[in-house]
Design a protein around this motif. Structure first.
Motif, PDB file in Angstrom:
ATOM      1  N   SER A 169       0.840  -1.198   0.000  1.00 31.70           N
ATOM      2  CA  SER A 169       0.000   0.000   0.000  1.00 31.70           C
ATOM      3  C   SER A 169       0.873   1.245   0.000  1.00 31.70           C
ATOM      4  CB  SER A 169      -0.918   0.008   1.230  1.00 31.70           C
ATOM      5  OG  SER A 169      -0.170   0.088   2.421  1.00 31.70           O
ATOM      6  N   LYS A 170       0.224   2.372  -0.321  1.00 33.71           N
ATOM      7  CA  LYS A 170       0.956   3.633  -0.212  1.00 33.71           C
ATOM      8  C   LYS A 170      -0.003   4.781   0.043  1.00 33.71           C
ATOM      9  CE  LYS A 170       1.422   4.989  -5.084  1.00 33.71           C
ATOM     10  NZ  LYS A 170       2.385   5.383  -6.112  1.00 33.71           N
ATOM     11  N   ILE A 171       0.555   5.777   0.688  1.00 32.45           N
ATOM     12  CA  ILE A 171      -0.113   7.064   0.873  1.00 32.45           C
ATOM     13  C   ILE A 171       0.620   8.000  -0.079  1.00 32.45           C
ATOM     14  CG2 ILE A 171      -0.720   8.890   2.489  1.00 32.45           C
ATOM     15  CD1 ILE A 171      -0.370   6.738   4.747  1.00 32.45           C
ATOM     16  N   HIS A 172      -0.066   8.408  -1.133  1.00 29.88           N
ATOM     17  CA  HIS A 172       0.575   9.101  -2.245  1.00 29.88           C
ATOM     18  C   HIS A 172       0.480  10.615  -2.109  1.00 29.88           C
ATOM     19  CE1 HIS A 172       2.250   9.138  -6.270  1.00 29.88           C
ATOM     20  NE2 HIS A 172       1.373  10.087  -6.584  1.00 29.88           N
ATOM     21  N   ARG A 173       1.642  11.248  -2.010  1.00 29.17           N
ATOM     22  CA  ARG A 173       1.765  12.698  -2.009  1.00 29.17           C
ATOM     23  C   ARG A 173       1.065  13.386  -0.832  1.00 29.17           C
ATOM     24  NH1 ARG A 173       4.044  15.106  -6.233  1.00 29.17           N
ATOM     25  NH2 ARG A 173       2.853  17.000  -5.821  1.00 29.17           N
ATOM     26  N   VAL A 174       1.638  13.202   0.344  1.00 25.71           N
ATOM     27  CA  VAL A 174       1.210  13.959   1.520  1.00 25.71           C
ATOM     28  C   VAL A 174       2.284  14.993   1.847  1.00 25.71           C
ATOM     29  CG1 VAL A 174      -0.303  12.266   2.602  1.00 25.71           C
ATOM     30  CG2 VAL A 174       2.133  12.162   3.057  1.00 25.71           C
ATOM     31  N   LYS A 175       1.874  16.070   2.506  1.00 26.34           N
ATOM     32  CA  LYS A 175       2.824  17.103   2.909  1.00 26.34           C
ATOM     33  C   LYS A 175       3.348  16.816   4.306  1.00 26.34           C
ATOM     34  CE  LYS A 175       0.771  20.884   0.352  1.00 26.34           C
ATOM     35  NZ  LYS A 175      -0.095  22.049   0.499  1.00 26.34           N
ATOM     36  N   VAL A 176       4.649  16.957   4.466  1.00 24.04           N
ATOM     37  CA  VAL A 176       5.256  16.867   5.788  1.00 24.04           C
ATOM     38  C   VAL A 176       4.794  18.087   6.579  1.00 24.04           C
ATOM     39  CG1 VAL A 176       7.438  16.877   7.071  1.00 24.04           C
ATOM     40  CG2 VAL A 176       7.241  15.574   4.922  1.00 24.04           C
ATOM     41  N   THR A 177       4.262  17.843   7.777  1.00 28.82           N
ATOM     42  CA  THR A 177       3.787  18.950   8.611  1.00 28.82           C
ATOM     43  C   THR A 177       4.780  19.309   9.707  1.00 28.82           C
ATOM     44  OG1 THR A 177       2.570  17.424  10.062  1.00 28.82           O
ATOM     45  CG2 THR A 177       1.359  18.391   8.198  1.00 28.82           C
ATOM     46  N   GLN A 178       5.645  18.350  10.081  1.00 23.53           N
ATOM     47  CA  GLN A 178       6.614  18.583  11.144  1.00 23.53           C
ATOM     48  C   GLN A 178       7.854  17.733  10.899  1.00 23.53           C
ATOM     49  OE1 GLN A 178       3.298  17.781  14.250  1.00 23.53           O
ATOM     50  NE2 GLN A 178       5.050  18.557  15.393  1.00 23.53           N
ATOM     51  N   ALA A 179       8.966  18.159  11.490  1.00 22.39           N
ATOM     52  CA  ALA A 179      10.200  17.383  11.528  1.00 22.39           C
ATOM     53  C   ALA A 179      10.794  17.597  12.911  1.00 22.39           C
ATOM     54  CB  ALA A 179      11.159  17.826  10.433  1.00 22.39           C
ATOM     55  N   GLU A 180      10.851  16.540  13.710  1.00 15.39           N
ATOM     56  CA  GLU A 180      11.293  16.631  15.110  1.00 15.39           C
ATOM     57  C   GLU A 180      12.592  15.858  15.290  1.00 15.39           C
ATOM     58  OE1 GLU A 180       9.872  18.523  17.357  1.00 15.39           O
ATOM     59  OE2 GLU A 180       8.137  19.048  16.127  1.00 15.39           O
ATOM     60  N   LEU A 181      13.719  16.553  15.239  1.00 16.11           N
ATOM     61  CA  LEU A 181      15.019  15.916  15.339  1.00 16.11           C
ATOM     62  C   LEU A 181      15.237  15.245  16.695  1.00 16.11           C
ATOM     63  CD1 LEU A 181      17.714  15.366  13.956  1.00 16.11           C
ATOM     64  CD2 LEU A 181      18.522  17.552  14.852  1.00 16.11           C
ATOM     65  N   ASN A 182      14.800  15.872  17.770  1.00 14.74           N
ATOM     66  CA  ASN A 182      15.042  15.343  19.115  1.00 14.74           C
ATOM     67  C   ASN A 182      13.945  14.382  19.543  1.00 14.74           C
ATOM     68  OD1 ASN A 182      17.482  16.773  19.545  1.00 14.74           O
ATOM     69  ND2 ASN A 182      16.274  18.627  19.814  1.00 14.74           N
ATOM     70  N   TYR A 183      13.871  13.281  18.827  1.00 13.91           N
ATOM     71  CA  TYR A 183      12.879  12.238  19.077  1.00 13.91           C
ATOM     72  C   TYR A 183      13.560  10.917  18.768  1.00 13.91           C
ATOM     73  CZ  TYR A 183       8.295   9.986  19.107  1.00 13.91           C
ATOM     74  OH  TYR A 183       7.225   9.204  19.411  1.00 13.91           O
ATOM     75  N   VAL A 184      13.072   9.844  19.330  1.00 14.05           N
ATOM     76  CA  VAL A 184      13.729   8.550  19.188  1.00 14.05           C
ATOM     77  C   VAL A 184      13.749   8.050  17.749  1.00 14.05           C
ATOM     78  CG1 VAL A 184      13.691   6.150  19.939  1.00 14.05           C
ATOM     79  CG2 VAL A 184      13.200   7.970  21.570  1.00 14.05           C
ATOM     80  N   GLY A 185      12.768   8.359  16.954  1.00 16.42           N
ATOM     81  CA  GLY A 185      12.753   7.928  15.558  1.00 16.42           C
ATOM     82  C   GLY A 185      11.364   7.572  15.103  1.00 16.42           C
ATOM     83  N   SER A 186      11.170   7.404  13.810  1.00 17.04           N
ATOM     84  CA  SER A 186       9.913   6.955  13.199  1.00 17.04           C
ATOM     85  C   SER A 186       9.259   8.071  12.396  1.00 17.04           C
ATOM     86  CB  SER A 186       8.922   6.438  14.236  1.00 17.04           C
ATOM     87  OG  SER A 186       8.461   7.500  15.050  1.00 17.04           O
ATOM     88  N   ILE A 187       8.075   7.789  11.904  1.00 20.57           N
ATOM     89  CA  ILE A 187       7.243   8.790  11.242  1.00 20.57           C
ATOM     90  C   ILE A 187       5.863   8.735  11.875  1.00 20.57           C
ATOM     91  CG2 ILE A 187       6.683   7.208   9.336  1.00 20.57           C
ATOM     92  CD1 ILE A 187       6.394   9.751   7.555  1.00 20.57           C
ATOM     93  N   THR A 188       5.369   9.871  12.309  1.00 21.12           N
ATOM     94  CA  THR A 188       4.024   9.978  12.869  1.00 21.12           C
ATOM     95  C   THR A 188       3.073  10.281  11.724  1.00 21.12           C
ATOM     96  OG1 THR A 188       4.961  10.865  14.917  1.00 21.12           O
ATOM     97  CG2 THR A 188       2.586  11.168  14.568  1.00 21.12           C
ATOM     98  N   ILE A 189       2.009   9.453  11.608  1.00 21.67           N
ATOM     99  CA  ILE A 189       1.055   9.569  10.507  1.00 21.67           C
ATOM    100  C   ILE A 189      -0.357   9.613  11.086  1.00 21.67           C
ATOM    101  CG2 ILE A 189       0.165   8.476   8.408  1.00 21.67           C
ATOM    102  CD1 ILE A 189       2.901   6.959   8.267  1.00 21.67           C
ATOM    103  N   ASP A 190      -1.156  10.549  10.620  1.00 14.45           N
ATOM    104  CA  ASP A 190      -2.568  10.637  11.000  1.00 14.45           C
ATOM    105  C   ASP A 190      -3.192   9.247  10.944  1.00 14.45           C
ATOM    106  OD1 ASP A 190      -5.453  10.838  10.677  1.00 14.45           O
ATOM    107  OD2 ASP A 190      -5.229  12.892   9.995  1.00 14.45           O
ATOM    108  N   GLU A 191      -3.859   8.854  12.013  1.00 12.63           N
ATOM    109  CA  GLU A 191      -4.442   7.513  12.103  1.00 12.63           C
ATOM    110  C   GLU A 191      -5.455   7.235  10.990  1.00 12.63           C
ATOM    111  OE1 GLU A 191      -6.124   4.421  15.491  1.00 12.63           O
ATOM    112  OE2 GLU A 191      -5.859   6.534  16.016  1.00 12.63           O
TER     113      GLU A 191
END
Length: 116
Positions: A8-30
């Motif tokens: 599957s894919k979520i095609h062409r979403v805009k990045v809303t945030q970039a949080e360098l001081n976090y453990v890792g991953s990508i947060t995606i609207d549920e």
């Protein structure tokens, strides 16, 4: 034999945030996760249409209906708010399963909301 198939894919979403001081991953609207059939903690590939960067990380649930797409930790160096990305998931399948598999593609609107 198993093959790794585009699930599957979520095609062409805009990045809303970039949080360098976090453990890792990508947060995606549920809502987006549900629409694409991506589970929390599932491995995903992120492709940045603005700079060509590609990376792999894991998905975490963001607030439902928020439109959040936030790259966390080291991934935050690969995209900036406003960048357009594609989020792709893959699945291991038998040859028989792969022959009948139909990938799910979600085309969100300009606010990262699911279009029905």
């Amino acid at each position: 034999m198993l093959v790794n198939i585009f699930k599957s894919k979520i095609h062409r979403v805009k990045v809303t945030q970039a949080e360098l001081n976090y453990v890792g991953s990508i947060t995606i609207d549920e809502d987006l996760l549900d629409a694409a059939g991506i589970k929390e903690n599932e491995k995903v590939q992120i492709v940045n249409n603005h700079n060509g960067e590609r990376l792999e990380t894991y998905a975490i649930k963001g607030k439902r209906g928020s439109g959040i797409i936030c790259l966390n930790g080291a991934a935050a160096r690969k995209a900036q708010p406003g960048d357009v990305v594609i989020i792709i998931s893959y699945a291991w399948m038998t040859q028989e399963e792969a022959a009948n598999h139909k990938p799910v593609v979600v085309f969100p609107d300009e606010n990262n909301r699911v279009v029905k």
